[in-house]
Design a protein around this motif. Structure first.
Motif, PDB file in Angstrom:
ATOM      1  N   ASN A 379      46.692 -16.552 -61.456  1.00  0.00           N
ATOM      2  CA  ASN A 379      45.677 -16.228 -63.152  1.00  0.00           C
ATOM      3  C   ASN A 379      44.335 -16.769 -62.927  1.00  0.00           C
ATOM      4  O   ASN A 379      43.727 -16.385 -62.112  1.00  0.00           O
ATOM      5  CB  ASN A 379      46.231 -17.491 -64.018  1.00  0.00           C
ATOM      6  N   LEU A 380      43.918 -16.561 -63.739  1.00  0.00           N
ATOM      7  CA  LEU A 380      41.957 -16.718 -64.320  1.00  0.00           C
ATOM      8  C   LEU A 380      41.543 -17.761 -63.506  1.00  0.00           C
ATOM      9  O   LEU A 380      40.323 -17.683 -62.899  1.00  0.00           O
ATOM     10  CB  LEU A 380      41.487 -16.875 -65.201  1.00  0.00           C
ATOM     11  N   MET A 381      42.124 -18.862 -63.154  1.00  0.00           N
ATOM     12  CA  MET A 381      41.589 -20.037 -62.538  1.00  0.00           C
ATOM     13  C   MET A 381      42.144 -19.914 -61.026  1.00  0.00           C
ATOM     14  O   MET A 381      41.517 -20.532 -60.643  1.00  0.00           O
ATOM     15  CB  MET A 381      42.126 -21.595 -63.139  1.00  0.00           C
ATOM     16  N   GLY A 382      43.092 -19.567 -60.606  1.00  0.00           N
ATOM     17  CA  GLY A 382      43.314 -18.931 -59.414  1.00  0.00           C
ATOM     18  C   GLY A 382      41.798 -17.985 -59.280  1.00  0.00           C
ATOM     19  O   GLY A 382      41.713 -18.197 -57.551  1.00  0.00           O
ATOM     20  N   LEU A 383      42.024 -17.324 -59.454  1.00  0.00           N
ATOM     21  CA  LEU A 383      40.891 -16.092 -59.048  1.00  0.00           C
ATOM     22  C   LEU A 383      40.110 -16.751 -59.095  1.00  0.00           C
ATOM     23  O   LEU A 383      38.880 -16.022 -58.231  1.00  0.00           O
ATOM     24  CB  LEU A 383      41.275 -14.925 -60.089  1.00  0.00           C
ATOM     25  N   TRP A 384      38.788 -17.666 -60.055  1.00  0.00           N
ATOM     26  CA  TRP A 384      37.986 -18.238 -59.695  1.00  0.00           C
ATOM     27  C   TRP A 384      37.631 -18.995 -58.706  1.00  0.00           C
ATOM     28  O   TRP A 384      37.200 -18.973 -58.516  1.00  0.00           O
ATOM     29  CB  TRP A 384      37.989 -19.051 -60.633  1.00  0.00           C
ATOM     30  N   LEU A 385      38.692 -19.762 -58.177  1.00  0.00           N
ATOM     31  CA  LEU A 385      38.622 -20.736 -57.229  1.00  0.00           C
ATOM     32  C   LEU A 385      38.452 -19.493 -55.630  1.00  0.00           C
ATOM     33  O   LEU A 385      38.223 -20.536 -54.672  1.00  0.00           O
ATOM     34  CB  LEU A 385      40.286 -21.257 -57.162  1.00  0.00           C
ATOM     35  N   LEU A 386      39.556 -18.984 -55.958  1.00  0.00           N
ATOM     36  CA  LEU A 386      39.089 -17.591 -55.204  1.00  0.00           C
ATOM     37  C   LEU A 386      37.763 -17.202 -54.429  1.00  0.00           C
ATOM     38  O   LEU A 386      37.225 -17.679 -53.260  1.00  0.00           O
ATOM     39  CB  LEU A 386      40.294 -16.282 -54.612  1.00  0.00           C
ATOM     40  N   ILE A 387      37.617 -17.221 -55.588  1.00  0.00           N
ATOM     41  CA  ILE A 387      35.653 -16.521 -56.197  1.00  0.00           C
ATOM     42  C   ILE A 387      34.865 -16.922 -55.414  1.00  0.00           C
ATOM     43  O   ILE A 387      33.578 -17.459 -54.533  1.00  0.00           O
ATOM     44  CB  ILE A 387      35.205 -16.164 -57.423  1.00  0.00           C
ATOM     45  N   LEU A 388      34.342 -18.507 -56.068  1.00  0.00           N
ATOM     46  CA  LEU A 388      34.096 -19.487 -55.938  1.00  0.00           C
ATOM     47  C   LEU A 388      34.858 -19.886 -53.243  1.00  0.00           C
ATOM     48  O   LEU A 388      33.237 -20.395 -53.455  1.00  0.00           O
ATOM     49  CB  LEU A 388      34.407 -21.463 -56.327  1.00  0.00           C
ATOM     50  N   GLY A 389      35.207 -20.097 -52.901  1.00  0.00           N
ATOM     51  CA  GLY A 389      35.982 -20.180 -52.235  1.00  0.00           C
ATOM     52  C   GLY A 389      35.431 -19.485 -51.406  1.00  0.00           C
ATOM     53  O   GLY A 389      34.577 -19.463 -50.086  1.00  0.00           O
ATOM     54  N   VAL A 390      35.257 -18.442 -51.078  1.00  0.00           N
ATOM     55  CA  VAL A 390      34.566 -17.066 -50.468  1.00  0.00           C
ATOM     56  C   VAL A 390      33.084 -17.561 -51.055  1.00  0.00           C
ATOM     57  O   VAL A 390      32.901 -17.162 -49.480  1.00  0.00           O
ATOM     58  CB  VAL A 390      35.097 -15.454 -50.668  1.00  0.00           C
ATOM     59  N   ALA A 391      32.675 -17.319 -51.973  1.00  0.00           N
ATOM     60  CA  ALA A 391      31.384 -17.532 -51.840  1.00  0.00           C
ATOM     61  C   ALA A 391      31.002 -18.520 -51.163  1.00  0.00           C
ATOM     62  O   ALA A 391      29.757 -18.639 -50.574  1.00  0.00           O
ATOM     63  CB  ALA A 391      30.957 -17.780 -53.518  1.00  0.00           C
ATOM     64  N   SER A 392      31.084 -20.036 -51.216  1.00  0.00           N
ATOM     65  CA  SER A 392      31.035 -20.984 -50.652  1.00  0.00           C
ATOM     66  C   SER A 392      31.448 -21.075 -49.127  1.00  0.00           C
ATOM     67  O   SER A 392      29.911 -21.411 -48.269  1.00  0.00           O
ATOM     68  CB  SER A 392      31.520 -22.281 -51.398  1.00  0.00           C
ATOM     69  N   ILE A 393      31.986 -20.299 -48.098  1.00  0.00           N
ATOM     70  CA  ILE A 393      32.189 -19.927 -47.474  1.00  0.00           C
ATOM     71  C   ILE A 393      30.984 -19.585 -46.533  1.00  0.00           C
ATOM     72  O   ILE A 393      29.998 -19.485 -45.369  1.00  0.00           O
ATOM     73  CB  ILE A 393      33.393 -19.867 -46.604  1.00  0.00           C
TER      74      ILE A 393
END
Length: 764
Positions: A379-393
């Protein structure tokens, strides 16, 4: 898999299975991080001293964070330009926790809370990982795995030692709690969950300070939500309540995050709400054919925007952008090699994949699978976690200083990845498509990896705070820095000005309460470069800078108004050979092995012959005679290779590591080198030996070391006022034994002819 049943009046419905397991993992996390208690407790690292200082100011103002005055001590004489927006949140929380005890214990209450806040963080991180990932996946296994990865993460130990006050880690934990509360609101279809979620998001923004990053990642997640046709009215309503609360609270925060900038920040977050509602409206009113082709249109627009944005960032000069060069360097790695700070500071140098694996373990690979899961079902929070993860890595691969934030994102996604693999394998077993042995094998690999991570984390915890071991590799308590800082605080007036390399700026500013030329906020490259130039040139250059650039004059001059001190540190080694005491700047590379006449440096000499020359823009060969190093190694090989090859190899290795001391005449005449030479002569006994003049003389019971004495130095404008030495290790064999000291020297800017009587303290 049974899900956690929501808050139940602040999480009281947590199952009997969940509670002991999560408490146990929290205790493991706390225990691993508490191993640093083997050393004297102190606020750790450099930046946390500044956070601690702000926490004291807020506590003194009874929790009123508006009362924190501008920093007028850093970046002399322009300290008032420094804003507190990125450093105010965590001190505010520390101050609030200290207030009940402040009237009784004063600043000691703030100090105690600062030190032990990481104990709380270690436990909260485990809880936040479990709750957020269990709520996203409805799987206890996913939550347990994310919590376990957090509990044993080496990346969270390298910096999050006691007293570390890691802003980014606190921000990540608050983000995970935000994800949990938002998902509870989605499950229960109650938008009031947006209120506590908004408060937690506000805490994430003020504690970490990366609010622009948070806003952009939410925007990207919302775009992806629309693209995947997962937007709905309840998500839009809940998001709007959350960001409205966050925007309101951030508008109340002081300095660059608050007031008008906070209003703009809030509007940017609410624009995402407008986008979500617009998508819902268009879905209802547009013809079905257009709605079905919407994904293609949205994708094309996003690709165009991304392409134009990257092209613009590459073409436009960073000086024309409203972002600092070190952040622009993350976006454009080709620019990074041109930023002196990024080339000299380990936290800004891109790291190889092997270092990323060492930091994050198997979770790094599992996180990729977790990303796939969030795209399929998030959902929105899962996709937010995805974006945060990709950007932070990606950001951490370019600049490792983000790793103690990235660890939480990798752990969360890694927990999802482990669950997704396990769930699919178990389904395969049910339908006869996979083997139980394969499931056991994969889980065993993951378990072994987590145990290995726990071992690395425990080893990393068993290190002293940086102020205690003087920022060296010596795992021992050292008091030369403490002694020198205490002397400055008690023997210099309040308005004194201190020059040093920027690594120690926050220590000196906070612990001495004096103005400094530069500090650990590396945005001000001009001041750092100026200090490098002063250290690398002779004292006449430094005098001209002080008088012409800063209008500071030496003690004894008619124009004298402000006392000026310059402070530096490095290791020095006292060697007893043939009943004679000799001093060498630096320490033997092969501690605690035999001393062979060559030393290396992790202190200011090593930094001068590397980081300082890079930042100042000076060619290294003007200071280091590489030909002398190669010629010396050749002589050693010719002399010993045939008769004693192991000795030849050991000696050649030490010579190559002695590069910081292969001085040219320009290096000998530099202020930084002459400060240490004069300080050694001020000790009053022993003979200081010049680098690369050592001779090894065989004797009947071993060997002796001899060398030419260093030329006497007597600086005219800078005189030693205080010299502190503290022993950190011993070594040697036979008739050649040695003791390594950390030496901190404090010089005062004086008029020629003024005589100081320096205080020399050994075993300070």
């Amino acid at each position: 898999m049974q899900s956690v049943k929501g808050l139940r009046k602040s999480l009281t419905k947590t199952s009997l299975i969940d509670l002991p397991l999560i408490v146990g993992l929290s205790l493991v996390s706390i225990l691993i991080r508490s191993l640093s208690a083997n050393w004297p407790l102190a606020v750790n690292e450099f930046d946390p001293w500044y956070l601690f200082y702000n926490a004291i100011l807020i506590a003194q103002a009874h929790g009123n964070w508006y009362a924190v005055p501008p920093d007028v001590l850093g970046w002399f004489p322009w300290g008032y330009f420094i804003e507190l927006g990125n450093t105010i949140g965590l001190p505010f929380l520390v101050a609030l926790a200290s207030l009940p005890f402040y009237s009784t214990y004063g600043v000691n209450a703030v100090y105690t809370v600062s030190i032990f806040s990481d104990i709380l963080l270690a436990g909260l991180g485990v809880v936040a990982a479990y709750l957020s990932i269990e709520s996203l996946t409805n799987s206890r296994l996913a939550g347990y795995m994310a919590a376990a990865i957090i509990a044993v993460s080496p990346a969270l130990t390298y910096k999050n030692l006691l007293g570390g006050l890691p802003k980014t880690s606190w921000g990540a934990v608050f983000i995970l709690f935000t994800i949990f509360l938002f998902n509870q609101g989605l499950k229960r279809k109650k938008i009031w969950y947006g209120i506590p979620a908004g408060i937690l998001l506000f805490l994430a923004e003020i504690s970490w300070g990366g609010y622009t990053y948070i806003d952009l990642s939410l925007l990207a997640a919302a775009f992806l939500l629309i693209l995947l046709n997962r937007n709905d009215e309840h998500t839009a309503n809940l998001y709007t309540v959350m960001v409205a609360v966050t925007a309101f609270l951030t508008s109340l925060a002081p300095n660059n995050i608050g007031f008008m900038s906070g209003l703009a920040h809030g509007l940017s977050m609410l624009l995402v709400s407008v986008m979500l509602y617009l998508d819902l409206y268009l879905t209802r009113v547009l013809p079905k054919e257009i709605v079905e082709s919407r994904n293609i249109i949205v994708t094309a627009v996003l690709v165009l925007i991304f392409t134009l944005g990257i092209a613009g960032l590459v073409i436009i000069k960073p000086t024309a952008l409203p972002i600092p060069p070190r952040y622009y360097a993350i976006i454009n790695p080709f620019y990074q090699v041109t930023v002196p700070i990024d080339k000299t500071v380990a936290e800004y140098i891109p790291q190889p994949i092997t270092a990323m694996i060492e930091d994050f373990g198997i979770a790094l690979f599992m996180s990729v699978i977790g990303m796939y899961y969030t795209i399929r079902k998030g959902n929105l929070m899962g996709l937010w976690l995805l974006i945060l993860g990709v950007a932070s890595i990606f950001g951490t691969s370019e600049q490792p200083y983000l790793f103690n934030y990235t660890a939480y994102m990798v752990a969360a996604l890694g927990g999802i990845g482990i669950y997704y693999i396990s769930d699919n394998l178990l389904k395969g077993i049910k339908y006869g498509n996979s083997s139980k042995i394969l499931v056991v094998f994969i889980l065993a690999i993951i378990g072994i990896s987590l145990i290995a991570d726990a071992g690395f984390a425990a080893l990393a915890s068993n290190e002293p705070p940086s102020i205690t071991n003087a920022a060296t590799s010596f795992l021992t308590t050292n008091y030369s820095w403490v002694s020198a800082i205490n002397w400055i605080r008690t023997h210099s007036p309040q308005h004194a000005f201190i020059l040093s390399w920027w690594d120690y700026g926050y220590w000196l500013e906070v612990l001495t309460n004096r103005s400094v030329i530069d500090e650990n906020n590396t945005l001000n490259g001009t001041q750092i470069r100026l200090m490098a130039e002063m250290f690398l040139n002779n004292e006449t250059f430094a005098v001209n800078v002080l008088e012409k650039d800063f209008h500071l004059y030496p003690y004894g001059n008619p124009n004298y108004t402000i006392p000026v001190y310059i402070i530096a540190y490095d290791a020095v080694t006292s060697v007893i050979s043939g009943n004679q005491l000799q001093w060498y700047i630096g320490y033997p590379p092969d501690l605690p092995g035999p001393f062979l006449g060559y030393t290396t440096s992790l202190g200011d000499i090593g930094k001068a012959m590397g980081a300082m020359t890079t930042i100042a823009g000076y060619p290294l060969n003007e200071y280091i005679n590489l030909t002398e190093i190669n010629d010396t190694i050749t002589q050693v090989i010719n002399a010993y290779a045939s008769t004693n090859p192991s000795f030849a190899q050991a000696l050649a290795s030490q010579i190559s590591q002695a590069e910081p001391f292969a001085w040219t005449p320009k290096a000998y005449n530099s202020l930084i080198v002459q400060m240490f030479i004069e300080a050694l002569y001020q000790i009053g006994y022993g003979q200081p030996i010049a680098p690369f003049t050592t001779q090894i003389l065989p004797t009947s019971n071993g060997y002796e070391i001899t060398g030419s004495p260093l030329p006497h130095v007597q600086l005219l404008y800078f005189q030693p006022a205080y010299i502190a030495l503290f022993p950190v290790t011993e070594g040697g064999t036979g008739t050649v034994v040695y003791t390594v000291y950390i030496m901190v020297v404090v010089y005062q800017f004086v008029q020629p002819g003024v005589v100081l009587h320096p205080t020399v303290v050994i075993n300070s």
